[in-house]
Write an enzyme that holds these catalytic residues in place. Structure first.
Site, PDB file in Angstrom:
ATOM      1  N   LYS A 135      -0.833  -5.674   9.922  1.00  0.00           N
ATOM      2  CA  LYS A 135      -1.780  -5.065   9.131  1.00  0.00           C
ATOM      3  C   LYS A 135      -3.077  -5.470   9.336  1.00  0.00           C
ATOM      4  CE  LYS A 135       1.950  -3.221   7.503  1.00  0.00           C
ATOM      5  NZ  LYS A 135       2.503  -1.959   8.004  1.00  0.00           N
ATOM      6  N   GLY A 152       5.475  -2.355   2.066  1.00  0.00           N
ATOM      7  CA  GLY A 152       6.249  -2.388   1.097  1.00  0.00           C
ATOM      8  C   GLY A 152       6.072  -3.330   0.136  1.00  0.00           C
ATOM      9  N   GLY A 153       6.375  -3.486  -1.079  1.00  0.00           N
ATOM     10  CA  GLY A 153       6.183  -4.350  -2.155  1.00  0.00           C
ATOM     11  C   GLY A 153       7.032  -5.603  -2.007  1.00  0.00           C
ATOM     12  N   ILE A 169      -8.016  -3.245  -6.082  1.00  0.00           N
ATOM     13  CA  ILE A 169      -8.846  -2.413  -6.466  1.00  0.00           C
ATOM     14  C   ILE A 169      -8.349  -1.986  -7.973  1.00  0.00           C
ATOM     15  CG2 ILE A 169      -9.992   0.025  -6.336  1.00  0.00           C
ATOM     16  CD1 ILE A 169     -10.169  -0.523  -3.547  1.00  0.00           C
ATOM     17  N   HIS A 208      -2.480   5.260  -5.184  1.00  0.00           N
ATOM     18  CA  HIS A 208      -1.918   4.958  -4.024  1.00  0.00           C
ATOM     19  C   HIS A 208      -1.639   6.470  -3.442  1.00  0.00           C
ATOM     20  CE1 HIS A 208       0.768   2.310  -1.430  1.00  0.00           C
ATOM     21  NE2 HIS A 208       0.509   3.252  -0.772  1.00  0.00           N
ATOM     22  N   LYS A 263       6.973   1.523  -4.532  1.00  0.00           N
ATOM     23  CA  LYS A 263       7.031   2.632  -5.231  1.00  0.00           C
ATOM     24  C   LYS A 263       8.451   3.192  -5.893  1.00  0.00           C
ATOM     25  CE  LYS A 263       4.634   3.624  -1.068  1.00  0.00           C
ATOM     26  NZ  LYS A 263       4.650   4.115   0.719  1.00  0.00           N
ATOM     27  N   ASN A 283       1.736   2.662   8.324  1.00  0.00           N
ATOM     28  CA  ASN A 283       3.412   2.483   8.477  1.00  0.00           C
ATOM     29  C   ASN A 283       3.780   3.244   9.539  1.00  0.00           C
ATOM     30  OD1 ASN A 283       3.903   0.554   6.386  1.00  0.00           O
ATOM     31  ND2 ASN A 283       3.596   2.383   4.989  1.00  0.00           N
ATOM     32  N   ARG A 295       6.442   4.356  11.096  1.00  0.00           N
ATOM     33  CA  ARG A 295       7.861   4.764  11.117  1.00  0.00           C
ATOM     34  C   ARG A 295       7.740   6.073  10.121  1.00  0.00           C
ATOM     35  NH1 ARG A 295       8.371   2.481   5.954  1.00  0.00           N
ATOM     36  NH2 ARG A 295       7.483   0.928   5.628  1.00  0.00           N
TER      37      ARG A 295
END
Length: 449
Positions: A115, A163-164, A202, A207, A236, A289, A291
């Site tokens: 990232k 992801g979270g 933010i 999202h 999500k 991402n 993928r």
């Protein structure tokens, strides 16, 4: 391509098997000891026990998976999502073994799967990014200094995975101090790399992500956007396409920026460019991402394309259709059904004693009644995708579906969906990444008063 090993489990493995069956491609399923009775194992052409229950001893055993693929004469390996899907070393080893990796090339995963590197690349390409650190933060002391420079609240995020699971919001220095080692440890456990970085959080954000595809000839197209703003613990739980938050030229600009981002790295195969949209409709690159995404079915529902088939075709060297031939119609909403306590969001593993699904929905599930949701993996039971000619129709069908659906044996978030989808903010489509949490607080206060 005659035989594909699926380096994944559950519903995404079943999803890939379904497309492969239609295309006449044989499949190999890998499974841990705990997953041996799940439907995908018997639905594949052949299966192999890959190891004990913990992911590090089974689904993250890259060398063992590749060796099984070679022994069983697989032409390709499909990584699904999560697990090894964004692991550049795994993709490189697949390539070196003479097999096709059904995804982007290893050097692209390395560039965009990291990232921090992705942020640098987007800055160079002129794509707006969320303010944050340009390098990984190796110590808490360094993180505290950088957070003060960026300004609280900040997101502490794993560099090697999305992801979270690999991120947490920190409102102040105390929260950052409490969470720093925890996020690093989770990053190491789930993604094999403990490097973390910081981004500005933010406020009042939406999202929004754009599905992109690239082929070997340099062609890149988008398949429009998805709104993924309904989240719990930064993960999500509801996604929909198209996004009700976009108006005017913002959709066009957003999709064009996603294509620009993919072209900047010579992207191939399926990818998702994720953005944050602020209250003034300014958008910022969040991450890419490398993928297929969990929520890809809503894109399939509005475009009519099978994205797994597209992945396979691109991996075989075929070209993508022209952008102007890709049109969107209808409205689709995806709900992630989890075995979890709807009040605390804590996992609720156990035996699925009974499953009764409602009508008129696409259901992607890794389980059937009689299967057990174990504590070893993500507790998602199913993805429910509901499509209508309009958002209003999709919502009405959703209400009917949840009224008809029942799962016994474990706690689920079905009660949450039944109530939240009837809330004013969700029905209006005016929700942000904070809306679910705010709605839950309001609901709790009302119950206590």
């Amino acid at each position: 391509m005659k035989k594909i090993l699926i380096a994944n489990r559950g519903e995404i493995a079943r999803r890939i098997i379904r497309t492969c069956n239609r295309l006449g491609i044989e499949t190999i399923a890998v499974h841990s000891e705990a997953d041996g009775e799940l439907p995908y194992v018997s639905e594949a052409t052949e299966s192999v026990l890959i190891g004990p229950n913990p992911v590090v001893q089974s689904y993250l055993q890259a060398d063992k998976i590749i060796e099984q693929a070679k022994q069983r004469n697989a032409d390709a390996i499909h990584p699904g999502y999560g697990l090894l899907s964004e692991n550049a070393d795994f993709a490189r080893k697949v390539e070196e073994a003479g097999m096709i990796f059904v995804g982007p090339a290893s050097h692209i995963i390395e560039k965009m799967g990291d990232k921090i590197e992705a942020r640098r690349t987007m800055i160079a390409a002129g794509v707006p990014v969320v303010p944050g650190t340009e390098e990984g933060v190796r110590s808490l002391e360094e993180a505290v200094i950088e957070a003060k420079r960026i300004g609280y609240p900040v997101m502490l995020k794993a560099s090697a995975g999305g992801g979270g699971i690999g991120m947490v919001r920190c409102e102040n220095e105390q929260a950052l101090s409490q969470q720093f080692e925890s996020v690093k440890n989770r990053a190491k456990a789930y993604f094999g790399d403990d490097v973390v970085f910081l981004e500005k959080f933010i406020q009042t954000a939406r999202h929004i992500e754009v599905q992109v595809f690239g082929d070997a000839s340099g062609g890149v197209v988008h398949l429009f956007e998805r709104n993924c703003s309904v989240q719990r613990r930064n993960q999500k739980v509801i996604e929909e396409a198209p996004s009700p938050a976009l108006a005017g030229n913002v959709r066009t600009e957003l999709c064009e920026a996603a294509v620009q981002a993919a072209k900047a790295v010579g992207y191939t195969n399926a990818g998702t460019v994720e953005f944050i949209l602020d209250e003034d409709s300014n958008f910022y690159f969040l991450e890419m991402n490398t993928r297929l995404q969990v929520e890809h079915p809503v894109t399939e529902e509005i475009t009519g394309f099978d994205l797994v088939e597209w992945q396979i075709n691109v991996a075989r060297g075929e070209s993508l259709p022209p952008q102007e031939t890709i049109q969107a119609d209808n409205h689709a909403i995806e709900y992630r059904i989890y075995a979890e306590d709807p009040k605390t969001f804590m996992p609720s593993p156990g035996l699925l004693e009974r499953i009764t699904w409602g009508e008129d929905a696409r259901i992607e599930t890794g389980y059937e009644a009689g299967n057990r949701v174990t504590p070893f993996y993500d507790p998602m039971i199913a993805k429910v995708i509901i499509t209508g000619a309009s958002r209003e129709e999709a919502l009405n069908k959703s209400h009917e579906f949840f009224a008809q659906t029942d799962i016994a044996g474990v706690k689920t978030n079905l009660p949450l969906f039944r109530e939240f989808t009837e809330s004013q903010i969700f029905e209006a489509g005016d929700y942000t990444t904070a809306s679910l949490a705010e709605w839950l607080i309001t609901k709790k206060e009302a119950q206590q008063s």
